[in-house]
Design an enzyme around this catalytic site. Structure first.
Site, short mmCIF file in Angstrom:
data_model
loop_
_atom_site.label_atom_id
_atom_site.label_comp_id
_atom_site.label_asym_id
_atom_site.label_seq_id
_atom_site.Cartn_x
_atom_site.Cartn_y
_atom_site.Cartn_z
N LEU A 151 1.09 -1.11 -0.34
CA LEU A 151 0.33 0.00 -0.01
C LEU A 151 1.04 1.31 0.04
O LEU A 151 0.77 1.93 1.03
CB LEU A 151 -0.89 -0.24 1.36
CG LEU A 151 -2.56 0.47 1.28
CD1 LEU A 151 -2.98 0.65 -0.36
CD2 LEU A 151 -2.88 0.68 1.87
N HIS A 152 1.55 1.43 -0.66
CA HIS A 152 3.01 2.71 -1.12
C HIS A 152 2.05 2.72 -2.94
O HIS A 152 1.42 2.26 -3.42
CB HIS A 152 3.87 2.10 -1.55
CG HIS A 152 4.27 1.29 -0.42
ND1 HIS A 152 5.53 0.61 0.00
CD2 HIS A 152 3.99 2.16 1.93
CE1 HIS A 152 5.52 0.39 1.68
NE2 HIS A 152 4.59 1.20 2.12
N ALA A 153 2.80 3.84 -2.99
CA ALA A 153 2.86 4.53 -4.36
C ALA A 153 1.69 4.75 -4.77
O ALA A 153 1.03 5.88 -3.91
CB ALA A 153 3.70 3.98 -5.89
#
Lengths: 85, 572
Positions: free
Chosen positions: A14-16
């Site tokens: 759950l990044h970028a």
């Protein structure tokens, strides 16, 4: 209180981009929306910095909660984004 | 230099001197890149009206967020996504709440912003990896907000200007330059950096004049008219209008000499030296073709994937490769396999642990030893893309140190169906034992930037040792000559694809040492083509011998230059 537990499938966790989409979607709700790692303390799902700082990796589970009008639909949408499906 | 050099008559004709790294004349008003934003005073308190202070902070944040979005919209593409994500961070509600709480306790807005950002900064830094890299984004937003609140000049480079400016900075980072174009920058001048610094490489790739290592440059007052000579390294403040006209005329004359040299690269006596382009992907093809590249001498495949979180699929790779191959029907295209690590880490090829010195760590081919499946996928995609195109595709590996590594890579290429594998010569051990390594492969390509870094033990990322990062050092010339002779004795080719090939004087010396092809950033091609066409192979050999007899980089360049009279017309 509506609640979903979601396993994050996206390779980037759950990044970028998934994190940005997730936060922007949560921010549309007029009530509080929280996100926590399984067993961890919840933080605001509308805060990109808090969501990034959770450092959710691929394969980890998150718990999202909200209470209010349309919370079920919102959580479904958020779960879909987070799961990366 | 402590006092600022101000605009006006008193400094007419003041000359600063640096190293010219991208030839040409550039003229325009000075734009001095603001330095770091100082940390706001820990004890600073506001005047008691917390509500007013809070709305002042909120307006500053919104101004910064809106500016980031507007710049993103102008830039489009990848930059828009990056700047949009920054705007999202600026508008973070949790951050705003913490700023508000600190202000309610009496803390002045700039300090409240600094402390609130600081908490998230620590969280992200502690997480490491991708998140730690976002710290720089967060710092940039914080500094922008503090600049608005305190009236300090905004950090960063303007993306547009009424007339092109001369960009002056201590040094430039890739983030400073993402949005720059030739339309807004007339020339670059930096206080630090050497011929292989980011500024130098960027300036050459843009075809903009540049001077680096110019002491006192950041003391130039903003707005001062500046004339930059990117060949001699002279920076002239408030020049006489006649001098500007003269410099522009000389520049045009030089360009006329450049455009007179056309066709395939060759010395004056007809010794062919294929002139190839260094590219990072299909987007660089236009410039390569416009500058008359005969092919590609270095296709840096990692540039396709620098910002990628996951390994690109085989079919995606195949498509990017085929686009390039098809641009050079019948021509040569040398592809370097993924060169991850050190200054350009790939998220999907993480090193196993923190490396105290990444330049000496698991990078280049060494990374493929850890992730052989990524190598197999890349070689497979290259083989599929190469099938059915007329370009002569050659594949080479970076960071090869031993015969065993060369054999391993060559074997993998042959298994994938790729003929004629090659290796880069960047590690001194490979240059010294080139005669052994050439037996394992079909060609060499010398990467002079890394070869210089390793030969002189001077990290390219450490500006304090930039003076050592000069391919003219006779030790580097010796290593190049050793590799070129070994290849020649085996009847095989030895190209150069580092920044050294882009230096027209050094290009002649390289040819004199037996280098068989030169690959460079496309804008340098006309210069090198003109320099070669004005000298015979014998003159190039004399220049090489003179350079290798010298005992310093400076003396080597001067000695070579004295043997190459044809460079006068190019004002080099």
């Amino acid at each position: 209180m509506a609640e979903r537990t979601v396993s994050v499938a996206s390779e980037v966790g759950l990044h970028a981009r998934p994190a940005a989409t997730f936060v922007q979607t949560a921010a549309k709700a007029p009530y509080d929306v929280t996100i926590a790692k399984a067993g961890g303390s919840p933080v605001s799902a509308k805060s990109i910095l808090s969501v990034l700082a959770l450092d959710v990796r691929q394969g980890e589970s998150i718990v999202i909660r909200a209470e209010g009008d349309g919370a079920e639909e919102l959580l479904d949408e958020l779960a879909k984004i987070a799961s990366g499906s | 230099m402590t006092a600022g050099i101000t605009a006006g008559d008193e400094n007419t004709g003041t000359v600063l001197a640096g190293t010219g790294v991208s030839p040409g004349a550039g003229y325009g008003p000075a734009h001095v890149l603001a330095g770091e934003i100082p940390e706001p005073d820990k004890e600073a308190r506001h005047d008691g009206d917390a509500a007013a202070e809070r709305s002042r902070a909120e307006r500053a944040v919104e101004e910064v967020a809106a500016d980031l979005e507007a710049r993103g919209a102008r830039a489009g593409g990848e930059a828009q996504e990056v700047l949009g994500a920054q705007a999202l961070m600026a508008r973070d509600p949790s951050l705003a709440m913490e700023v508000g709480e600190l202000i309610a306790q009496g803390v002045a807005a700039p300090r409240a912003v600094f402390d609130a950002f600081g908490r998230y900064r620590d969280l992200l830094a502690a997480a490491g990896g991708y998140l730690a890299e976002r710290v720089a984004d967060l710092d940039d937003i914080r500094d922008r907000v503090i600049a608005v609140l305190t009236g300090l000049p905004m950090p960063g480079v303007p993306a547009s200007a009424d007339e092109p400016f001369v960009l002056i900075a201590k040094d430039l980072a890739p983030a400073d330059t993402a949005l720059l174009s030739k339309d807004v920058v007339a020339a670059f001048v930096t206080e630090q950096g050497g011929p292989t610094s980011h500024t130098a490489i960027l300036a050459r790739s843009m075809g903009v004049p540049a001077v680096v290592g110019c002491a006192g440059a950041t003391a130039i007052a903003p707005g001062t008219p500046v004339l930059v000579d990117g060949a001699s390294g002279q920076v002239l403040l408030t020049p006489d209008p006649a001098r500007v006209t003269e410099a522009r005329a000389a520049d045009e004359a030089r360009r006329a000499v450049l455009s007179a040299a056309t066709g395939p690269g060759a010395t004056a006596d007809g010794h062919p030296v294929p002139l190839l382009a260094n590219i990072g992907g299909p987007r660089d093809l236009e410039s390569a073709l416009a500058n008359g590249a005969e092919g590609v001498g270095l296709y840096r495949t990692e540039f396709l994937f620098l910002d990628r979180e996951t390994a690109p699929s085989g079919s995606e790779q195949e498509e990017a490769y085929r686009t390039v191959f098809e641009a050079f029907p019948g021509g040569r295209v040398v592809v370097r396999t993924l060169d991850s690590g050190a200054d350009k880490p790939l998220a999907f090829l993480p090193p196993p642990e923190e490396e105290p010195n990444p330049a000496l760590g698991e990078r280049g081919l060494r990374m493929f030893r850890r992730y052989p499946e990524i190598m197999t996928a890349q070689l497979g995609a290259l083989a599929r893309a190469a099938a059915g195109v007329s370009a002569k595709v050659q594949v080479m590996a970076p960071m090869v140190a031993t015969v065993e590594e060369a054999e391993w890579f060559a074997g993998a290429c042959r298994t994938a169906g790729l003929d004629g594998p090659g290796i880069m010569i960047e590690v001194p051990s490979a240059a010294l034992r080139a005669a052994d390594l050439i037996r394992a492969v079909e060609f060499f390509s010398i990467g002079t930037n890394d070869l210089t870094q390793y030969a002189l033990a001077a990290d390219r990322q450490v500006s304090a040792v930039a003076g050592l990062q000069d391919p003219w050092h006779p030790a580097v010339l010796d290593l190049i000559a050793t590799a070129a002779s070994a290849a020649s004795a085996a009847g095989k080719g030895c190209g150069v694809c580092g920044e050294a090939a882009a230096d027209p004087v050094l290009a002649c010396v390289l040819v004199g040492m037996g280098v068989t092809s030169l690959s460079m950033g496309a804008p340098a091609l006309p210069w090198v083509r003109a320099a070669l066409s004005r000298h015979t192979l014998a003159q190039c050999r004399d220049a090489a011998a003179a350079a290798r007899s010298a005992t310093s980089a400076q003396a080597a360049k001067a000695a070579a230059r004295a043997e190459l009279p044809g460079l006068d017309a190019l004002a080099l």
